[in-house]
Design a protein around this motif. Structure first.
Motif, PDB file in Angstrom:
ATOM      1  N   SER A   1     -57.170  19.315  26.405  1.00  0.00           N
ATOM      2  CA  SER A   1     -56.379  19.004  26.936  1.00  0.00           C
ATOM      3  C   SER A   1     -55.886  20.068  28.225  1.00  0.00           C
ATOM      4  CB  SER A   1     -54.856  18.219  26.970  1.00  0.00           C
ATOM      5  OG  SER A   1     -53.703  19.540  25.971  1.00  0.00           O
ATOM      6  N   GLU A   2     -55.732  20.958  27.622  1.00  0.00           N
ATOM      7  CA  GLU A   2     -55.739  22.523  28.571  1.00  0.00           C
ATOM      8  C   GLU A   2     -56.680  22.632  29.538  1.00  0.00           C
ATOM      9  OE1 GLU A   2     -54.999  25.896  26.012  1.00  0.00           O
ATOM     10  OE2 GLU A   2     -52.923  24.815  25.814  1.00  0.00           O
ATOM     11  N   HIS A   3     -57.238  22.389  29.679  1.00  0.00           N
ATOM     12  CA  HIS A   3     -59.031  22.704  29.784  1.00  0.00           C
ATOM     13  C   HIS A   3     -60.057  21.841  31.038  1.00  0.00           C
ATOM     14  CE1 HIS A   3     -58.740  26.634  28.377  1.00  0.00           C
ATOM     15  NE2 HIS A   3     -58.777  25.432  26.431  1.00  0.00           N
ATOM     16  N   PHE A   4     -59.274  20.067  30.655  1.00  0.00           N
ATOM     17  CA  PHE A   4     -59.933  18.600  30.717  1.00  0.00           C
ATOM     18  C   PHE A   4     -58.836  17.968  31.155  1.00  0.00           C
ATOM     19  CE2 PHE A   4     -62.919  20.978  28.037  1.00  0.00           C
ATOM     20  CZ  PHE A   4     -64.207  21.191  29.290  1.00  0.00           C
ATOM     21  N   SER A   5     -59.046  16.730  31.950  1.00  0.00           N
ATOM     22  CA  SER A   5     -58.066  15.779  32.150  1.00  0.00           C
ATOM     23  C   SER A   5     -59.154  15.203  31.944  1.00  0.00           C
ATOM     24  CB  SER A   5     -57.877  15.937  33.842  1.00  0.00           C
ATOM     25  OG  SER A   5     -59.055  15.746  34.388  1.00  0.00           O
ATOM     26  N   THR A   6     -60.490  14.943  31.715  1.00  0.00           N
ATOM     27  CA  THR A   6     -60.920  13.394  31.102  1.00  0.00           C
ATOM     28  C   THR A   6     -62.104  13.355  29.769  1.00  0.00           C
ATOM     29  OG1 THR A   6     -60.843  13.133  33.416  1.00  0.00           O
ATOM     30  CG2 THR A   6     -62.250  11.772  32.040  1.00  0.00           C
ATOM     31  N   TYR A   7     -61.484  13.005  29.147  1.00  0.00           N
ATOM     32  CA  TYR A   7     -62.444  13.033  27.828  1.00  0.00           C
ATOM     33  C   TYR A   7     -63.392  11.693  28.064  1.00  0.00           C
ATOM     34  CZ  TYR A   7     -63.843  13.431  22.514  1.00  0.00           C
ATOM     35  OH  TYR A   7     -63.803  13.895  22.012  1.00  0.00           O
ATOM     36  N   ILE A   8     -64.937  12.013  27.226  1.00  0.00           N
ATOM     37  CA  ILE A   8     -66.108  11.015  27.907  1.00  0.00           C
ATOM     38  C   ILE A   8     -66.174  10.415  26.202  1.00  0.00           C
ATOM     39  CG2 ILE A   8     -67.999   9.957  28.622  1.00  0.00           C
ATOM     40  CD1 ILE A   8     -66.455  10.578  30.408  1.00  0.00           C
ATOM     41  N   GLY A   9     -65.892   9.331  25.595  1.00  0.00           N
ATOM     42  CA  GLY A   9     -66.606   9.050  24.383  1.00  0.00           C
ATOM     43  C   GLY A   9     -65.642   8.066  23.570  1.00  0.00           C
ATOM     44  N   GLN A  10     -65.660   8.314  22.056  1.00  0.00           N
ATOM     45  CA  GLN A  10     -64.884   7.487  21.441  1.00  0.00           C
ATOM     46  C   GLN A  10     -63.970   8.712  20.858  1.00  0.00           C
ATOM     47  OE1 GLN A  10     -66.822   5.083  18.137  1.00  0.00           O
ATOM     48  NE2 GLN A  10     -67.886   4.087  20.449  1.00  0.00           N
ATOM     49  N   LEU A  11     -62.665   8.201  19.571  1.00  0.00           N
ATOM     50  CA  LEU A  11     -62.094   9.521  19.518  1.00  0.00           C
ATOM     51  C   LEU A  11     -62.008   9.437  18.475  1.00  0.00           C
ATOM     52  CD1 LEU A  11     -59.346   8.781  22.308  1.00  0.00           C
ATOM     53  CD2 LEU A  11     -60.784  10.954  21.818  1.00  0.00           C
ATOM     54  N   GLN A  12     -62.098  10.536  17.294  1.00  0.00           N
ATOM     55  CA  GLN A  12     -61.570  10.563  16.267  1.00  0.00           C
ATOM     56  C   GLN A  12     -60.666  10.903  15.641  1.00  0.00           C
ATOM     57  OE1 GLN A  12     -63.099  14.104  13.924  1.00  0.00           O
ATOM     58  NE2 GLN A  12     -61.679  13.567  12.528  1.00  0.00           N
ATOM     59  N   LEU A  13     -59.490   9.734  15.024  1.00  0.00           N
ATOM     60  CA  LEU A  13     -58.461   9.345  15.115  1.00  0.00           C
ATOM     61  C   LEU A  13     -57.385  10.064  13.951  1.00  0.00           C
ATOM     62  CD1 LEU A  13     -59.141   5.307  14.943  1.00  0.00           C
ATOM     63  CD2 LEU A  13     -58.293   6.956  16.350  1.00  0.00           C
ATOM     64  N   GLY A  14     -57.983  10.756  13.710  1.00  0.00           N
ATOM     65  CA  GLY A  14     -57.409  11.593  12.516  1.00  0.00           C
ATOM     66  C   GLY A  14     -57.973  12.495  12.230  1.00  0.00           C
ATOM     67  N   ASP A  15     -56.944  13.551  11.154  1.00  0.00           N
ATOM     68  CA  ASP A  15     -57.583  14.778  10.514  1.00  0.00           C
ATOM     69  C   ASP A  15     -58.317  14.331   8.782  1.00  0.00           C
ATOM     70  OD1 ASP A  15     -57.395  16.165  12.776  1.00  0.00           O
ATOM     71  OD2 ASP A  15     -55.613  17.594  12.077  1.00  0.00           O
TER      72      ASP A  15
END
Lengths: 583, 418
Positions: free
Chosen positions: A395-409
Motif C-alpha cells: 500500500s506504500e507503493h500502489f493505490s490499486t491491487y488487481i486480482g484476488q486476495l489471500q485472506l490470512g497468513d
C-alpha cells in the motif's frame, strides 16, 4: 499518450530537507477510494480465537465497497464508546458463543441500521427476537428475490427461520424443491441466516448490501481481461496479434508483466531489453489501450521458474517469506520462547526481512519496467499470494491491487475476490479491482464455458465485476473465443486503468493516472543515478549497441572505399605507364 | 562488470580504429593533391635559401660513407648548401671518414664532440651541429640515410612557399626492405605510417610529427626554442609539439624522399622501438603536466592520440584479449554477442585494406607477396607491439619512480651489399 516529466533533480536545500523530514513518515499511496461514502461501520464478531478470520476478511471486502471506514471488534471487547459515531452496526457470528449481556444492550440502544450474520443472533437484543430457528436445511441454490436471479452452488446447510412476520426476504436458499429465507430485512434490521459468507454467498450478499447501505449504484458490469504472466521470453507474435484484436474491438485491457525471466536451470536472468521485439510490442500495446501492471519481479522464489513459482509466499513452508531463498525458515510459536519479548523479537526479525524483501522486489520491478519505458498502473501478486503485512507494504507503493486476495497468513489457498471493486481495511487504502471469473485452463475444454457461468453469477450484483485472465501462450484462437463470448455479456463496461485514479510510487519514480488527465510519470533521474544506476542499463546498452553498429557500418563502408581507391590507383598507374610506353 | 569491461575495451579499440580509418581517407586525399602543389611551387621558387644539413653520427663507420656520397649527389646549389656531420664521441673510424670528406669537399664540415660534451645522445649532437650551422634552413638526416637527389630541394621549396610551416617533413623509405621478413614488415609499417598517420593528420588537421630524419626546419625557430630537448628520448615528437606551440605548422611533403636502413634483427628492432615508445610516453607525461599551457589546441589531438595508442588502446586490447582467454575457460556471460564478431572481422578487413591502400600509393609495393606479409604481420609483428608497449611502460615508470637518467640507445647499422 504517455508523458514523461523530468523530475526536478536539483532542489533547493531546504526543500530537500523538508522532503527528507516528510519521508520519515511512511505514507500509503492514496488514490480516490472506490466507495463513495464515509459511513462509519462497526463490525462486532465472534470467532474461534477472538481474532480476525478469513471469513471476517471476506466481510471486510464486502463492506469496503461502500465505506472504507470500518472498525472490527471481537464481541468481548465492544464498549459503548465504540458505537458513538457508528452509522451501521454489524454482528458476525462465525462460531457459537454466548454473547455478554452488554452486547445485547448495546445493540438494543443502537437505532440505526443493524446487520447480523450467522450464529448468536438470539443475544443481539430485543430487535432480533422476531427470528425463530428450526432445523438446519440443505440448499444447493441461491435466489435473489428481486428479479428471481438463481444460481447453483454445492450443498450447504443454512439456518431455517420460522414464522417470519413483517420481514422482507431479499435472498432465498433453495433445496429439495423448497425455498428458505436466507437474507431478510425488517425495517433497518438485516439478517443472514448462515455463518457462511464465502463464494456465491458473498456474491449475493454483495448485491443486497447495496440495500443495507442504501447505495443506489447504477446497473452495469465493470470488466477487464488480463494478459497474464508476460515476461521477457513471452512470444511477441501472439502478443501482437492479441493487441490488434483489442485495438480492433476498441477494448482497453490489462497486461500482467514480470520484468525478469529467470531460467531455473542456469539461474540466468533475462530482461525485456534482451528481447527488443517483445519490448516493441509491449510499447505498442501500452500506446493502444493496454495497461501494464507489475506482476512480481521474477514471479518466483528459490529455484522455481518464472511464472510458475510463488514470489511473495514461501509455499513449501506455507508461510510468509522470512529468509533468503537458500535458507530454511523457522516456524515458531509463542510456546517455543521463554518470554514474550523474545517471541516478539523473533517476529520482528522475520517481519523486517519480509518488509525489505517486498520493498526491494517492488522497487526493482518498477524501476526495471520504467527504465524500458513500460509504465505500470497497479500490482498483482504472483498466484495472488501475499501475506497480510505484505498488503500493508504494497500500500506504500500502489493505490490499486488487481486480482484476488489471500485472506490470512494461515494458508495461501484461502483466497477470494470481492464481487465488486472494494477497499477493505486490510489493503490499507489500496483499491481492489477483483478478478471474478478465472482463466482459460489449458487442459480444460470447458474452461470458457465455466468462465461464462461465473460471469453469469456476477450479474446478480448490480455493479459486479466480470473480470478474468488469459495466458497468451495458449494462442490467438482461444483468445478470440474468450473475448467473443465476453462481448456477448450484456451491460459490460470495459475498464481502463488510464481513466481511473491510480498511483504507483517507489523510490524516485511516481506514476499518476487520473481521469481526464494525461498519465504523469515523474522520475528523479539524478537521484536514481545515485541510488539505482542500473535504471540506466537499458539506455546505456542500447546506446552502446547502436554505437557498435555505427562502427560496423562505417568500417564496412570504408573497407569498400579503400579497396576502390586501391583499384583506381592501380588503373591510373597502368594507364600512365602504357602512355609512357607508347608515347 | 564483465560486460562493462568488454564494452569499454571494445569502444577504446574502435575509437582508435575509426580514427585510423578517417586518417587513411585523409592520407589518400593528400596523395591525390600534393603533387599538384609541388608542380605549382616549382614555378614559384624565387631563390635558393641557404640550407645546413646536420647529420649526427655515433659509431657509424659502416654506413656513413654511403650517406655522405648520397649528400654529394644532392641537386642543390653547392654554394647554398652546407653539410655538418657531427661525429658524436665515436670510438670507431667514423671520425676519420668524415674528416676525409671534409677535406675533399668545401661544403662539408666535420664537428667532433668529446666528453663531457659528447655522447649525450642525438639531441646533444644536433645541438652541437646547430651551433656551427649558418643556413637559413636546417635539414636533418640520420647517418644511415640516402636521400634522393631532389629531396633537399623539395624540402627547401616547401619551406619557402609555405610561410606558416615551421618545418617540412619528407617521406622515408626502407633501403633494406628485401633483406628479411623483419625488414619487409618494417617496410610495410613505415609506408602505412606515413600515408595514414603523417599524410592523414596533415590533410585533416595540418598536423605532422617530425620523424627524426629528412626534415627541414627554420633555424630561427630552433634558436627561439633553444634547440633540441636533450632529456627527451624521442626528441622529434617533443620538438614537433614545441613548434606547434609557437604557432607554426609542420608540413608533410612526400615529394622529398630519403631511403634509410631498418633493423635487420629482432633484438635491434626491439631496442629501437622500446626507445621510441618510451620517448612518446615521456612526451605524454611532459605535456600532460603542462596541459593548459599548450598554445596550439590541435596538439591536444596528438597528445590524445599518443595517450590512446600507448595507454587506452593498449588497455582495451589487453582487456579484450584477457576476456577472450577467460571466456574459453569459464562462462563470462558476455551479452554483446553477434555484433562483436562482426566488429572483429571488420577490424581485420580495415587493417588489411588500409595497409594495402597505403602500399598501392607506392609503386610496386601492392604485391601479392606483400599482401601475404600483411596477413602474417597481423598475427606476429602487430602482436609483439603489445609486449613492447607494456615493457616500455614498465621501463618508463621505473625511470620516473626511481629518477633514473636517460640512456640513449643508438640503433645498430648494417653494411649494405647491393
Amino acid at each position: 499518450m504517455i508523458v514523461i516529466k523530468n523530475g526536478k533533480s536539483f532542489k533547493c536545500v531546504f526543500l530537500s530537507l523538508l522532503l527528507i523530514l516528510l519521508s520519515c513518515f511512511e505514507q500509503s499511496v492514496k488514490a480516490d477510494s472506490v466507495s463513495d461514502s464515509d459511513l462509519h461501520v462497526v463490525i462486532v464478531y465472534s470467532s474461534e480465537t477472538g481474532k480476525v478470520t478469513e471469513n471476517i476478511k471476506l466481510l471486510d471486502m464486502l463492506i469496503g465497497h461502500f465505506s472504507p471506514n470500518m472498525t472490527f471488534l471481537p464481541s468481548s471487547e465492544i464498549e459503548e464508546a465504540d458505537l458513538q459515531d457508528a452509522d451501521v452496526l454489524f454482528y458476525y457470528g462465525e462460531v457459537v458463543e454466548v454473547l455478554p449481556a452488554k452486547v445485547g444492550s448495546l445493540f438494543d440502544s443502537f437505532t440505526k441500521t443493524k446487520v447480523a450474520l450467522g450464529y448468536n443472533v438470539e443475544y443481539l437484543g430485543d430487535d432480533y427476537d422476531f427470528i425463530q430457528f428450526g432445523d438446519n436445511v440443505l440448499i444447493n441454490e441461491l435466489v435473489l428475490v428481486e428479479g428471481n436471479k438463481k444460481n447453483e452452488l454445492g450443498d450447504r446447510l443454512i439456518f431455517q427461520m420460522k414464522d417470519l412476520k413483517e420481514a422482507e426476504v431479499l435472498v432465498k436458499g433453495a433445496g429439495n424443491g423448497k425455498e428458505y429465507p436466507l437474507f431478510i430485512k425488517k425495517n433497518e434490521l438485516y439478517y443472514h441466516a448462515s455463518y457462511q459468507i464465502d463464494s456465491l454467498f458473498s456474491t449475493y450478499l454483495g448485491e443486497v448490501f447495496h440495500e443495507v447501505f442504501k447505495a443506489d449504484h447504477p446497473e452495469g458490469h465493470p470488466a477487464y481481461l488480463r494478459l497474464e504472466d508476460i515476461h521477457p521470453l513471452t512470444d511477441h507474435t501472439i502478443m501482437k496479434e492479441i493487441a490488434d484484436i483489442f485495438i480492433e474491438k476498441e477494448i482497453p485491457y490489462i497486461i500482467s508483466v514480470i520484468p525478469i525471466y529467470r531460467n531455473p536451470e542456469t539461474g540466468d536472468e533475462y530482461h525485456f531489453g534482451d528481447f527488443p521485439k517483445l519490448l516493441e510490442v509491449l510499447k505498442y500495446m501500452q500506446e493502444n489501450g493496454g495497461r501494464i501492471i507489475l506482476h512480481g519481479y521474477t514471479h518466483q522464489y528459490k529455484a522455481d521458474e518464472t511464472g510458475e513459482g510463488f514470489e511473495f509466499w514461501d509455499v513449501d513452508a506455507n508461510m510468509p517469506i522470512t529468509v533468503p531463498p537458500d535458507e530454511t525458515p523457522e516456524k515458531k510459536q509463542r510456546s517455543d520462547f521463554q518470554t514474550e519479548d523474545e517471541y516478539l523479537a523473533f517476529l520482528a526479525k522475520q517481519k523486517a526481512f519480509e518488509v525489505d524483501y517486498i520493498k526491494t522486489k517492488v522497487t526493482k520491478g518498477i524501476q526495471d519496467l520504467v527504465s524500458y519505458g513500460l509504465i505500470p498502473y497497479a500490482f498483482e501478486a504472483p498466484h495472488y499470494t501475499m501475506s497480510q503485512s505484505g498488503y500493508e507494504i504494497l500500500s506504500e507503493h500502489f493505490s490499486t491491487y488487481i486480482g484476488q486476495l489471500q485472506l490470512g497468513d494461515r494458508d495461501w489457498q484461502i483466497m477470494a475476490p470481492a464481487p465488486y471493486a472494494t477497499s477493505p481495511t486490510f489493503l490499507h487504502g489500496m483499491n481492489l479491482l477483483p478478478e471474478t471469473i478465472g482463466y482459460v485452463e489449458p487442459d480444460n475444454p470447458h474452461a470458457i464455458d465455466e468462465m461464462m457461468k461465473k460471469a453469469e453469477e456476477m450479474t446478480v450484483v448490480r455493479d459486479g465485476y466480470i473480470a478474468g485472465f488469459y495466458h497468451p501462450y495458449l494462442g490467438v484462437e482461444k483468445f478470440k473465443e474468450l473475448i467473443g463470448r465476453m462481448e456477448q455479456i450484456p451491460n459490460l463496461q470495459w475498464i481502463d486503468l488510464q481513466q481511473t485514479s491510480n498511483v504507483v510510487q517507489v523510490d524516485n519514480i511516481t506514476v499518476t493516472a487520473e481521469e481526464t488527465e494525461e498519465l504523469s510519470v515523474n522520475v528523479e533521474y539524478f537521484e536514481l543515478l545515485k541510488d539505482s544506476p542500473e535504471f540506466y542499463n537499458p539506455k546505456v546498452k542500447s546506446t552502446a549497441d547502436n554505437t557498435m553498429w555505427l562502427f560496423a557500418l562505417s568500417a564496412g563502408g570504408m573497407v569498400v572505399l579503400f579497396v576502390l581507391y586501391a583499384v583506381i590507383i592501380k588503373i591510373r598507374r597502368m594507364r600512365t605507364e602504357k602512355g609512357k610506353y607508347y608515347g | 562488470m564483465v560486460n562493462f569491461l568488454f564494452y569499454l575495451s571494445l569502444f577504446l579499440i574502435w575509437f582508435m580504429l575509426v580514427y585510423h580509418m578517417f586518417l587513411m581517407q585523409g592520407g589518400y586525399m593528400h596523395f591525390l593533391r600534393y603533387q599538384k602543389k609541388a608542380d605549382l611551387w616549382e614555378k614559384r621558387m624565387a631563390y635558393y635559401p641557404k640550407v645546413s644539413i646536420i647529420i649526427p653520427a655515433h659509431n657509424e663507420e659502416v654506413v656513413i660513407e654511403n650517406t655522405i656520397e648520397a649528400m654529394i649527389r644532392l641537386k642543390y646549389p653547392r654554394k647554398r648548401l652546407e653539410l655538418i656531420i657531427v661525429n658524436d664521441n665515436s670510438t670507431d673510424n667514423t671520425g676519420s671518414i668524415i674528416n676525409k670528406y671534409a677535406r675533399a669537399y668545401s661544403f662539408i664540415k666535420a664537428i667532433h664532440t668529446k666528453p663531457p660534451y659528447a655522447g649525450r645522445g642525438k639531441s646533444g649532437a644536433l645541438n652541437s651541429g646547430l651551433v656551427a650551422a649558418t643556413g637559413e634552413y636546417i635539414v636533418v638526416y640520420d647517418a644511415d640515410n640516402q636521400p634522393e637527389e631532389d629531396a633537399v630541394y623539395y624540402l627547401a621549396q616547401a619551406l619557402q612557399n609555405d610561410q606558416k610551416a615551421g618545418a617540412v617533413v619528407g617521406k622515408f623509405r626502407v633501403l633494406n626492405a628485401n633483406k628479411n621478413m623483419l625488414t619487409s614488415f618494417i617496410n610495410i609499417e613505415t609506408i602505412t605510417f606515413q600515408w595514414l598517420a603523417q599524410a592523414g593528420r596533415w590533410f585533416w588537421f595540418k598536423l605532422t610529427t617530425i620523424p627524426g630524419t629528412n626534415f627541414a626546419i627554420r633555424r630561427s625557430i630552433l634558436e627561439e626554442l633553444g634547440g633540441w630537448d636533450e632529456r627527451a628520448l624521442s626528441e622529434d615528437t617533443e620538438l614537433s609539439i614545441r613548434v606547434y606551440n609557437l604557432g607554426y605548422h609542420i608540413r608533410f611533403f612526400p615529394a622529398a624522399i630519403t631511403w634509410e636502413q631498418e633493423p635487420e634483427t629482432f633484438k635491434v628492432w626491439w631496442k629501437q622501438r622500446t626507445r621510441w615508445a618510451r620517448g612518446n610516453q615521456y612526451v605524454i607525461l611532459k605535456f600532460l603536466i603542462q596541459f593548459f599551457q599548450l598554445k596550439n589546441k590541435k596538439v591536444y589531438l596528438d597528445l590524445f592520440y599518443f595517450l590512446f595508442t600507448y595507454m587506452l588502446f593498449l588497455a582495451g586490447v589487453l582487456v579484450s584479449n584477457l576476456l577472450f582467454v577467460l571466456n574459453l575457460f569459464m562462462d563470462l556471460d558476455i551479452s554483446a554477442g553477434g555484433i562483436s564478431l562482426v566488429l572483429l572481422v571488420l577490424a581485420f578487413l580495415l587493417y588489411m585494406t588500409e595497409i594495402m591502400l597505403a602500399l598501392s600509393i607506392e609503386k610496386e609495393q601492392a604485391t601479392f607477396k606483400n599482401m601475404l606479409a600483411v596477413i602474417l604481420m597481423y598475427f606476429t609483428y602487430s602482436q609483439i607491439w603489445l609486449a613492447l608497449v607494456v615493457y616500455s611502460l614498465y621501463l618508463e615508470a621505473k625511470r620516473v619512480l626511481l629518477k633514473q637518467d636517460v640512456v640513449w640507445y643508438k640503433t645498430q647499422r648494417y653494411k649494405q651489399t647491393s
